[in-house]
Design a protein around this motif. Sequence first.
Motif, PDB file in Angstrom:
ATOM      1  N   VAL A   1      -3.985  35.541  66.844  1.00  0.00           N
ATOM      2  CA  VAL A   1      -2.766  35.006  66.222  1.00  0.00           C
ATOM      3  C   VAL A   1      -1.846  36.153  65.817  1.00  0.00           C
ATOM      4  N   SER A   2      -2.412  37.204  65.253  1.00  0.00           N
ATOM      5  CA  SER A   2      -1.630  38.371  64.853  1.00  0.00           C
ATOM      6  C   SER A   2      -0.904  38.968  66.060  1.00  0.00           C
ATOM      7  N   THR A   3      -1.597  39.089  67.157  1.00  0.00           N
ATOM      8  CA  THR A   3      -1.009  39.625  68.386  1.00  0.00           C
ATOM      9  C   THR A   3       0.042  38.681  68.954  1.00  0.00           C
ATOM     10  N   ASP A   4      -0.286  37.395  69.019  1.00  0.00           N
ATOM     11  CA  ASP A   4       0.634  36.409  69.602  1.00  0.00           C
ATOM     12  C   ASP A   4       1.963  36.337  68.863  1.00  0.00           C
ATOM     13  N   PHE A   5       1.911  36.437  67.530  1.00  0.00           N
ATOM     14  CA  PHE A   5       3.119  36.283  66.725  1.00  0.00           C
ATOM     15  C   PHE A   5       3.705  37.616  66.254  1.00  0.00           C
ATOM     16  N   PHE A   6       3.072  38.729  66.631  1.00  0.00           N
ATOM     17  CA  PHE A   6       3.552  40.059  66.244  1.00  0.00           C
ATOM     18  C   PHE A   6       3.662  40.199  64.724  1.00  0.00           C
ATOM     19  N   VAL A   7       2.603  39.785  64.027  1.00  0.00           N
ATOM     20  CA  VAL A   7       2.576  39.873  62.561  1.00  0.00           C
ATOM     21  C   VAL A   7       1.309  40.596  62.119  1.00  0.00           C
ATOM     22  N   SER A   8       1.302  40.994  60.870  1.00  0.00           N
ATOM     23  CA  SER A   8       0.150  41.715  60.325  1.00  0.00           C
ATOM     24  C   SER A   8      -1.009  40.764  60.051  1.00  0.00           C
ATOM     25  N   GLY A   9      -2.178  41.348  59.886  1.00  0.00           N
ATOM     26  CA  GLY A   9      -3.355  40.570  59.511  1.00  0.00           C
ATOM     27  C   GLY A   9      -3.185  39.910  58.155  1.00  0.00           C
ATOM     28  N   VAL A  10      -2.494  40.576  57.236  1.00  0.00           N
ATOM     29  CA  VAL A  10      -2.248  40.002  55.912  1.00  0.00           C
ATOM     30  C   VAL A  10      -1.396  38.747  56.034  1.00  0.00           C
ATOM     31  N   CYS A  11      -0.388  38.808  56.869  1.00  0.00           N
ATOM     32  CA  CYS A  11       0.479  37.645  57.079  1.00  0.00           C
ATOM     33  C   CYS A  11      -0.324  36.487  57.670  1.00  0.00           C
ATOM     34  N   VAL A  12      -1.181  36.771  58.629  1.00  0.00           N
ATOM     35  CA  VAL A  12      -2.024  35.738  59.234  1.00  0.00           C
ATOM     36  C   VAL A  12      -2.967  35.144  58.192  1.00  0.00           C
ATOM     37  N   ARG A  13      -3.598  35.997  57.391  1.00  0.00           N
ATOM     38  CA  ARG A  13      -4.523  35.494  56.366  1.00  0.00           C
ATOM     39  C   ARG A  13      -3.808  34.566  55.390  1.00  0.00           C
ATOM     40  N   LYS A  14      -2.642  34.983  54.942  1.00  0.00           N
ATOM     41  CA  LYS A  14      -1.889  34.157  53.997  1.00  0.00           C
ATOM     42  C   LYS A  14      -1.512  32.817  54.630  1.00  0.00           C
ATOM     43  N   GLN A  15      -1.156  32.840  55.903  1.00  0.00           N
ATOM     44  CA  GLN A  15      -0.795  31.586  56.579  1.00  0.00           C
ATOM     45  C   GLN A  15      -2.030  30.695  56.737  1.00  0.00           C
ATOM     46  N   PHE A  16      -3.171  31.297  57.040  1.00  0.00           N
ATOM     47  CA  PHE A  16      -4.413  30.531  57.107  1.00  0.00           C
ATOM     48  C   PHE A  16      -4.738  29.914  55.756  1.00  0.00           C
ATOM     49  N   GLU A  17      -4.565  30.672  54.686  1.00  0.00           N
ATOM     50  CA  GLU A  17      -4.841  30.144  53.347  1.00  0.00           C
ATOM     51  C   GLU A  17      -3.968  28.937  53.047  1.00  0.00           C
ATOM     52  N   GLU A  18      -2.750  28.952  53.547  1.00  0.00           N
ATOM     53  CA  GLU A  18      -1.813  27.851  53.300  1.00  0.00           C
ATOM     54  C   GLU A  18      -2.104  26.652  54.211  1.00  0.00           C
ATOM     55  N   GLU A  19      -2.334  26.920  55.483  1.00  0.00           N
ATOM     56  CA  GLU A  19      -2.465  25.853  56.479  1.00  0.00           C
ATOM     57  C   GLU A  19      -3.899  25.383  56.728  1.00  0.00           C
ATOM     58  N   TYR A  20      -4.859  26.265  56.553  1.00  0.00           N
ATOM     59  CA  TYR A  20      -6.257  25.945  56.854  1.00  0.00           C
ATOM     60  C   TYR A  20      -7.180  26.389  55.712  1.00  0.00           C
ATOM     61  N   PRO A  21      -6.984  25.863  54.527  1.00  0.00           N
ATOM     62  CA  PRO A  21      -7.854  26.291  53.417  1.00  0.00           C
ATOM     63  C   PRO A  21      -9.321  25.962  53.674  1.00  0.00           C
ATOM     64  N   ASP A  22      -9.586  24.919  54.470  1.00  0.00           N
ATOM     65  CA  ASP A  22     -10.966  24.568  54.795  1.00  0.00           C
ATOM     66  C   ASP A  22     -11.649  25.659  55.621  1.00  0.00           C
ATOM     67  N   ILE A  23     -10.926  26.272  56.534  1.00  0.00           N
ATOM     68  CA  ILE A  23     -11.494  27.369  57.328  1.00  0.00           C
ATOM     69  C   ILE A  23     -11.779  28.559  56.417  1.00  0.00           C
ATOM     70  N   ILE A  24     -10.848  28.883  55.558  1.00  0.00           N
ATOM     71  CA  ILE A  24     -11.029  30.013  54.649  1.00  0.00           C
ATOM     72  C   ILE A  24     -12.233  29.790  53.754  1.00  0.00           C
ATOM     73  N   GLN A  25     -12.374  28.593  53.207  1.00  0.00           N
ATOM     74  CA  GLN A  25     -13.512  28.279  52.338  1.00  0.00           C
ATOM     75  C   GLN A  25     -14.830  28.360  53.116  1.00  0.00           C
ATOM     76  N   ALA A  26     -14.846  27.853  54.333  1.00  0.00           N
ATOM     77  CA  ALA A  26     -16.070  27.903  55.152  1.00  0.00           C
ATOM     78  C   ALA A  26     -16.462  29.346  55.447  1.00  0.00           C
ATOM     79  N   ILE A  27     -15.487  30.191  55.757  1.00  0.00           N
ATOM     80  CA  ILE A  27     -15.771  31.594  56.034  1.00  0.00           C
ATOM     81  C   ILE A  27     -16.280  32.284  54.781  1.00  0.00           C
ATOM     82  N   LYS A  28     -15.672  32.007  53.636  1.00  0.00           N
ATOM     83  CA  LYS A  28     -16.118  32.621  52.377  1.00  0.00           C
ATOM     84  C   LYS A  28     -17.556  32.230  52.050  1.00  0.00           C
ATOM     85  N   ARG A  29     -17.933  30.995  52.367  1.00  0.00           N
ATOM     86  CA  ARG A  29     -19.314  30.569  52.086  1.00  0.00           C
ATOM     87  C   ARG A  29     -20.335  31.300  52.930  1.00  0.00           C
TER      88      ARG A  29
END
Length: 94
Positions: free
Chosen positions: A64-92
């Motif tokens: 996603v970072s490569t496709d959209f030419f954005v930083s990893g931080v930007c991708v993480r923040k977008q994941f936190e907003e759009e896919y909190p379930d994925i973030i929670q699953a990864i944290k577990r």
Amino acid sequence: DYREFQNSITRDEIKRLEYQAYFLAGYLLMPKNIFRKRVDDLVKEEGGMKSLTISSFAKIAESVSTDFFVSGVCVRKQFEEEYPDIIQAIKRTM
């Protein structure tokens, strides 16, 4: 005036402004419908939500970072907003 403004705001206000800036930047650089379609496709390629591992999530985030030419931080923040379930699953799994 700018310096005076910066000196007049609290840390909580700074955090709120930074959050709003990340939120705006994320949606300008990765429009919601395009971002979600790309992530959904990548998740399917990895075997679906239930199959995600830390390494498969990292692969998705890097893509996603490569496709959209954005930083990893930007991708993480977008994941936190759009896919909190994925973030929670990864944290577990950590």
